[in-house]
Design a protein around this motif. Structure first.
Motif, short mmCIF file in Angstrom:
data_model
loop_
_atom_site.label_atom_id
_atom_site.label_comp_id
_atom_site.label_asym_id
_atom_site.label_seq_id
_atom_site.Cartn_x
_atom_site.Cartn_y
_atom_site.Cartn_z
N CYS A 1 0.72 -1.17 -0.08
CA CYS A 1 0.01 0.06 0.09
C CYS A 1 0.67 1.27 -0.05
CB CYS A 1 -0.91 -0.08 1.22
SG CYS A 1 -1.95 1.24 1.25
N THR A 2 0.62 2.06 -0.92
CA THR A 2 1.20 3.34 -0.98
C THR A 2 0.37 4.55 -0.46
OG1 THR A 2 0.56 4.00 -3.52
CG2 THR A 2 2.81 2.68 -2.74
N GLY A 3 -0.69 4.25 -0.16
CA GLY A 3 -1.78 5.39 0.40
C GLY A 3 -2.58 4.99 1.55
N LEU A 4 -3.82 4.13 1.76
CA LEU A 4 -4.71 4.08 2.82
C LEU A 4 -4.86 2.41 2.73
CD1 LEU A 4 -6.46 4.78 5.10
CD2 LEU A 4 -8.02 5.41 3.24
N ALA A 5 -4.86 1.93 3.81
CA ALA A 5 -5.42 0.28 3.85
C ALA A 5 -6.59 0.31 5.04
CB ALA A 5 -4.40 -0.29 4.52
N VAL A 6 -7.56 -0.28 4.74
CA VAL A 6 -8.81 -0.25 5.54
C VAL A 6 -9.16 -1.95 5.51
CG1 VAL A 6 -10.94 0.17 6.08
CG2 VAL A 6 -9.63 1.81 4.79
N HIS A 7 -9.17 -2.63 6.72
CA HIS A 7 -9.72 -3.94 6.73
C HIS A 7 -10.75 -3.75 7.58
CE1 HIS A 7 -6.14 -5.63 4.83
NE2 HIS A 7 -5.13 -5.09 5.61
N GLY A 8 -12.01 -4.13 7.00
CA GLY A 8 -13.20 -4.08 7.74
C GLY A 8 -13.54 -5.47 8.14
N ASP A 9 -14.05 -5.61 9.42
CA ASP A 9 -14.88 -6.88 9.84
C ASP A 9 -15.73 -6.69 10.98
OD1 ASP A 9 -14.87 -9.53 10.10
OD2 ASP A 9 -12.80 -9.76 10.99
N ILE A 10 -16.40 -7.86 11.40
CA ILE A 10 -17.40 -7.69 12.37
C ILE A 10 -16.84 -7.26 13.84
CG2 ILE A 10 -19.13 -9.11 13.48
CD1 ILE A 10 -18.70 -11.03 10.94
N GLU A 11 -17.33 -7.00 14.61
CA GLU A 11 -17.13 -6.57 16.04
C GLU A 11 -18.04 -7.73 16.69
OE1 GLU A 11 -16.86 -3.69 19.86
OE2 GLU A 11 -17.89 -3.12 18.04
N ARG A 12 -17.38 -8.74 17.55
CA ARG A 12 -18.18 -9.62 18.51
C ARG A 12 -18.80 -8.98 19.35
NH1 ARG A 12 -14.04 -11.68 20.43
NH2 ARG A 12 -14.29 -11.63 22.77
N HIS A 13 -20.26 -9.53 19.60
CA HIS A 13 -21.08 -8.82 20.51
C HIS A 13 -22.30 -9.69 20.65
CE1 HIS A 13 -23.53 -6.02 22.68
NE2 HIS A 13 -22.58 -5.28 23.04
N PRO A 14 -22.83 -10.01 21.70
CA PRO A 14 -23.81 -10.88 21.74
C PRO A 14 -25.09 -10.34 20.97
CG PRO A 14 -23.47 -9.93 24.12
CD PRO A 14 -22.09 -9.50 23.08
N LEU A 15 -25.14 -8.99 21.10
CA LEU A 15 -26.53 -8.58 20.34
C LEU A 15 -26.38 -8.60 18.91
CD1 LEU A 15 -28.93 -6.90 20.74
CD2 LEU A 15 -27.79 -4.77 20.49
N ALA A 16 -25.13 -8.40 18.41
CA ALA A 16 -24.99 -8.84 16.92
C ALA A 16 -25.36 -10.22 16.87
CB ALA A 16 -23.44 -8.33 16.67
N TYR A 17 -24.97 -11.01 17.50
CA TYR A 17 -25.10 -12.55 17.13
C TYR A 17 -26.76 -12.71 17.40
CZ TYR A 17 -24.74 -17.42 17.93
OH TYR A 17 -24.87 -18.89 17.82
N ALA A 18 -27.27 -12.18 18.37
CA ALA A 18 -28.85 -12.35 18.35
C ALA A 18 -29.66 -11.56 17.40
CB ALA A 18 -29.28 -11.59 19.78
N VAL A 19 -29.52 -10.66 16.76
CA VAL A 19 -29.92 -9.83 15.72
C VAL A 19 -29.50 -10.53 14.41
CG1 VAL A 19 -29.89 -7.98 14.07
CG2 VAL A 19 -30.03 -7.74 16.70
N PHE A 20 -28.67 -11.15 14.20
CA PHE A 20 -28.07 -11.80 12.84
C PHE A 20 -28.88 -13.18 12.85
CE2 PHE A 20 -25.56 -14.46 10.03
CZ PHE A 20 -25.49 -13.67 9.02
N ARG A 21 -28.99 -13.87 14.13
CA ARG A 21 -29.81 -15.30 14.32
C ARG A 21 -30.98 -15.13 13.83
NH1 ARG A 21 -29.26 -18.15 20.14
NH2 ARG A 21 -30.50 -16.31 20.32
N ALA A 22 -31.57 -14.08 14.43
CA ALA A 22 -33.13 -13.98 14.27
C ALA A 22 -33.54 -13.35 12.57
CB ALA A 22 -33.70 -12.77 14.89
N ALA A 23 -32.40 -12.46 11.90
CA ALA A 23 -32.60 -11.86 10.66
C ALA A 23 -32.42 -13.13 9.44
CB ALA A 23 -31.83 -10.96 10.63
N THR A 24 -31.66 -14.13 9.99
CA THR A 24 -31.13 -15.16 8.70
C THR A 24 -31.79 -16.53 8.96
OG1 THR A 24 -29.15 -15.49 10.01
CG2 THR A 24 -29.22 -13.91 8.39
N ALA A 25 -32.49 -16.61 10.17
CA ALA A 25 -32.91 -18.15 10.53
C ALA A 25 -33.94 -18.59 9.18
CB ALA A 25 -33.93 -17.86 11.98
N ARG A 26 -34.69 -17.87 8.72
CA ARG A 26 -35.21 -18.38 7.47
C ARG A 26 -34.86 -17.79 6.19
NH1 ARG A 26 -41.42 -19.31 10.30
NH2 ARG A 26 -40.66 -20.63 11.97
N THR A 27 -34.00 -16.94 6.08
CA THR A 27 -33.54 -16.39 4.76
C THR A 27 -32.37 -17.11 4.36
OG1 THR A 27 -32.10 -14.96 5.91
CG2 THR A 27 -34.41 -14.24 5.51
N PHE A 28 -32.03 -17.01 3.12
CA PHE A 28 -31.10 -17.48 2.39
C PHE A 28 -31.06 -18.98 2.37
CE2 PHE A 28 -29.54 -13.39 4.00
CZ PHE A 28 -29.64 -12.74 2.94
#
Length: 253
Positions: A157-184
């Motif tokens: 990199c000669t300029g800017l680097a951005v590595h984006g990722d999830i932040e571990r949190h029980p609320l994130a887990y709960a929301v994702f579990r509910a949102a994807t239980a019957r999708t995809f």
């Protein structure tokens, strides 16, 4: 955090990382990434705030997307830059031949090139890019692999680097579990997404492992950004055209 959330579940396997996983399920997972990343990955504000200033220069900019998966983030970045009247040339790499095969089967996006490779391969070749990014890659890596990725990033990199990722949190887990239980249906999104959250860093953990020169930043909701830069972008040159379309900031193309 309490209970099982006190430590990263870094040895919890993800189905899509298994070379023997169901190929149909894997293809459906790559296809679903486009929707999932629009909702949760937050690349639109990262593009607007962090990446776009580097494009507003004569000749535009080059960008490396490491661990590109199905290539959806690279394609969206290319579209946003084009709509802003800016030039962005993207090299999207992944170590998994299955990911690159899927990405190259999609309708071609001007300015985006896919390649099966590791960041270390490009470093050995002496390549350089104005911008280096990754999406949801950090939680897949062991400690030594993370160290190697960040060293490769600094070399590439000669300029800017951005590595984006999830932040571990029980609320994130709960929301994702509910949102994807019957999708995809038929994909690995539900099970692998939950495992990804368990494997991910908290903000404090990521800040603790960040080498000198790197900064861990938070982005709403439940996002970690690990950033590094070698300098500042040049000022907006005369004649650079910008779109009058307001930024939505919601990750949509």
């Amino acid at each position: 955090m309490s209970g099982g959330w006190t430590a990263r579940a870094e040895h919890l396997p993800e189905v899509m990382d298994d070379p023997r996983c169901d190929p149909v399920g894997l293809e459906r997972t790559y296809a679903a990434f486009d929707t999932v990343n629009r909702v949760v990955s937050g690349w639109r504000p990262v593009y607007t705030r962090d990446l776009r200033p580097w494009l507003i220069r004569p000749g535009g900019a080059t960008l490396l997307d490491i661990g590109c998966g199905g290539g959806d983030v690279a394609r969206h970045l290319a579209r946003w830059a084009r709509r802003d009247g800016l030039k962005l040339r993207i090299t999207a790499i992944d170590a998994d031949a299955r990911a690159i095969a899927y990405a190259t089967e999609q309708p071609p996006e001007p300015g985006v090139t896919y390649r099966q490779a590791l960041s270390g391969d490009l470093r050995t070749e002496g390549q350089h890019f104005d911008l280096v990014i990754s999406n949801h890659l950090l939680h897949h890596l062991s400690g030594p692999e993370l160290t190697a990725l960040l060293a490769d990033t600094e070399a590439l990199c000669t300029g800017l680097a951005v590595h984006g990722d999830i932040e571990r949190h029980p609320l994130a887990y709960a929301v994702f579990r509910a949102a994807t239980a019957r999708t995809f249906p038929g994909s690995f999104i539900h099970v692998d997404g939950l495992r990804s959250i368990r494997r991910s860093y908290t903000h404090a953990e990521l800040a603790a492992v960040a080498p000198p020169g790197w900064a861990a930043r938070r982005q709403f909701p439940f996002r970690n950004l690990l950033t590094w830069h070698s300098g500042e972008p040049k000022a907006n040159p005369s004649g650079a055209r910008m779109s009058n379309r307001p930024d939505r900031g919601d990750g949509r193309a």
